[in-house]
Design an enzyme around this catalytic site. Structure first.
Site, PDB file in Angstrom:
ATOM      1  N   ARG A 182       0.817  -1.223   0.000  1.00  0.00           N
ATOM      2  CA  ARG A 182       0.000   0.000   0.000  1.00  0.00           C
ATOM      3  C   ARG A 182       0.850   1.273   0.000  1.00  0.00           C
ATOM      4  O   ARG A 182       0.444   2.294  -0.559  1.00  0.00           O
ATOM      5  CB  ARG A 182      -0.940   0.001   1.208  1.00  0.00           C
ATOM      6  CG  ARG A 182      -1.967   1.148   1.213  1.00  0.00           C
ATOM      7  CD  ARG A 182      -2.941   0.998   2.371  1.00  0.00           C
ATOM      8  NE  ARG A 182      -4.029   1.963   2.322  1.00  0.00           N
ATOM      9  CZ  ARG A 182      -4.185   2.988   3.156  1.00  0.00           C
ATOM     10  NH1 ARG A 182      -3.293   3.177   4.125  1.00  0.00           N
ATOM     11  NH2 ARG A 182      -5.211   3.801   3.050  1.00  0.00           N
ATOM     12  N   ILE A 233      -7.274   7.698  -1.020  1.00  0.00           N
ATOM     13  CA  ILE A 233      -7.127   6.242  -1.019  1.00  0.00           C
ATOM     14  C   ILE A 233      -7.903   5.750   0.198  1.00  0.00           C
ATOM     15  O   ILE A 233      -7.712   6.235   1.311  1.00  0.00           O
ATOM     16  CB  ILE A 233      -5.639   5.823  -0.970  1.00  0.00           C
ATOM     17  CG1 ILE A 233      -5.501   4.282  -0.970  1.00  0.00           C
ATOM     18  CG2 ILE A 233      -4.901   6.423   0.212  1.00  0.00           C
ATOM     19  CD1 ILE A 233      -4.052   3.806  -1.095  1.00  0.00           C
ATOM     20  N   SER A 234      -8.832   4.815  -0.036  1.00  0.00           N
ATOM     21  CA  SER A 234      -9.708   4.361   1.051  1.00  0.00           C
ATOM     22  C   SER A 234      -8.915   3.678   2.160  1.00  0.00           C
ATOM     23  O   SER A 234      -7.834   3.130   1.924  1.00  0.00           O
ATOM     24  CB  SER A 234     -10.750   3.376   0.513  1.00  0.00           C
ATOM     25  OG  SER A 234     -11.652   4.021  -0.354  1.00  0.00           O
ATOM     26  N   GLN A 235      -9.482   3.708   3.359  1.00  0.00           N
ATOM     27  CA  GLN A 235      -8.817   3.017   4.462  1.00  0.00           C
ATOM     28  C   GLN A 235      -8.837   1.516   4.189  1.00  0.00           C
ATOM     29  O   GLN A 235      -9.761   0.989   3.545  1.00  0.00           O
ATOM     30  CB  GLN A 235      -9.474   3.357   5.788  1.00  0.00           C
ATOM     31  CG  GLN A 235     -10.820   2.706   6.028  1.00  0.00           C
ATOM     32  CD  GLN A 235     -11.376   3.067   7.394  1.00  0.00           C
ATOM     33  OE1 GLN A 235     -12.115   4.033   7.511  1.00  0.00           O
ATOM     34  NE2 GLN A 235     -11.035   2.299   8.402  1.00  0.00           N
TER      35      GLN A 235
END
Length: 213
Positions: free
Chosen positions: A37, A63-65
């Protein structure tokens, strides 16, 4: 940036946290454990990449968790080789997780700046979605339909009928629906004319943008 042992260790810790939060799919957890990530973030966020938080990326997007990525992906019940339509390529992190799971990924990004950057990035790191395009996510990709699974990674004020029509019978669509706060919603197509619908809690996403050009 490289993928170092310290990053790999932090990913293992993240996977343990996701398990504690209720993610049970071994395949999804393995994908989260594999995809680096930190490479999808600006270098200034590298030390925070494996916290369970969203972070800003280009074009005022995020950017999503990791929990959100894992939660949506788990709901898809994805099998290797299935066709998946992703609405909102974003940083490419969710795309990479889907690729890691063996999906044939078709992805649409509305922000041209982000599309160009992510397309180059994914190729450079060996993630190869089947089809990556710049366009209006509300319209889907009718020429490539039907899709076994559809995942929407931005908040939609309403559920686009075009996306429902492109879902195969037996297919699953996961979409956050709402304005300020979204409700994660799962649609399962049970026939050509009917869907089962299930609401699965509140989340916060950037809005799903329409193509105004």
């Amino acid at each position: 940036m490289r993928d170092l042992p310290k990053h790999q260790g932090k990913r293992r810790q993240l996977v343990c946290l996701l398990k504690e939060k209720g993610i049970t799919s071994t395949a999804v957890l393995d994908a989260i454990n594999t995809v680096p990530r930190h490479l999808f973030l600006e270098s200034s966020f590298e030390d925070f990449a494996y916290q369970d938080k969203a972070f800003p990326i280009a074009a005022d997007q995020t950017i999503s968790q990791p929990y959100t990525v894992a939660f949506q992906t788990e709901l898809l019940e994805l099998e290797p080789g299935e066709k998946v339509l992703e609405i909102g390529t974003g940083s490419g992190y969710q795309t990479a997780v889907l690729c890691e799971l063996g999906a044939k990924v078709y992805s649409i990004e509305r922000q041209h700046e982000l599309f160009k950057k992510t397309k180059s990035f994914l190729s450079r790191y060996g993630y190869r979605p089947k089809y990556l395009t710049f366009g209006d996510g509300y319209l889907g990709l009718p020429k490539h339909a039907p899709f076994d699974k559809i995942i929407v990674t931005a908040g939609a004020p309403v559920v686009p009928k075009a996306l429902l029509s492109q879902l195969a019978v037996g297919g699953r669509m996961v979409i956050p629906v709402g304005e300020e706060v979204q409700v994660m919603t799962l649609y399962v197509r049970t026939s050509t004319s009917s869907f089962d619908r299930q609401e699965l809690g509140e989340f916060r996403f950037v809005p799903l943008l329409e193509d105004k050009n």
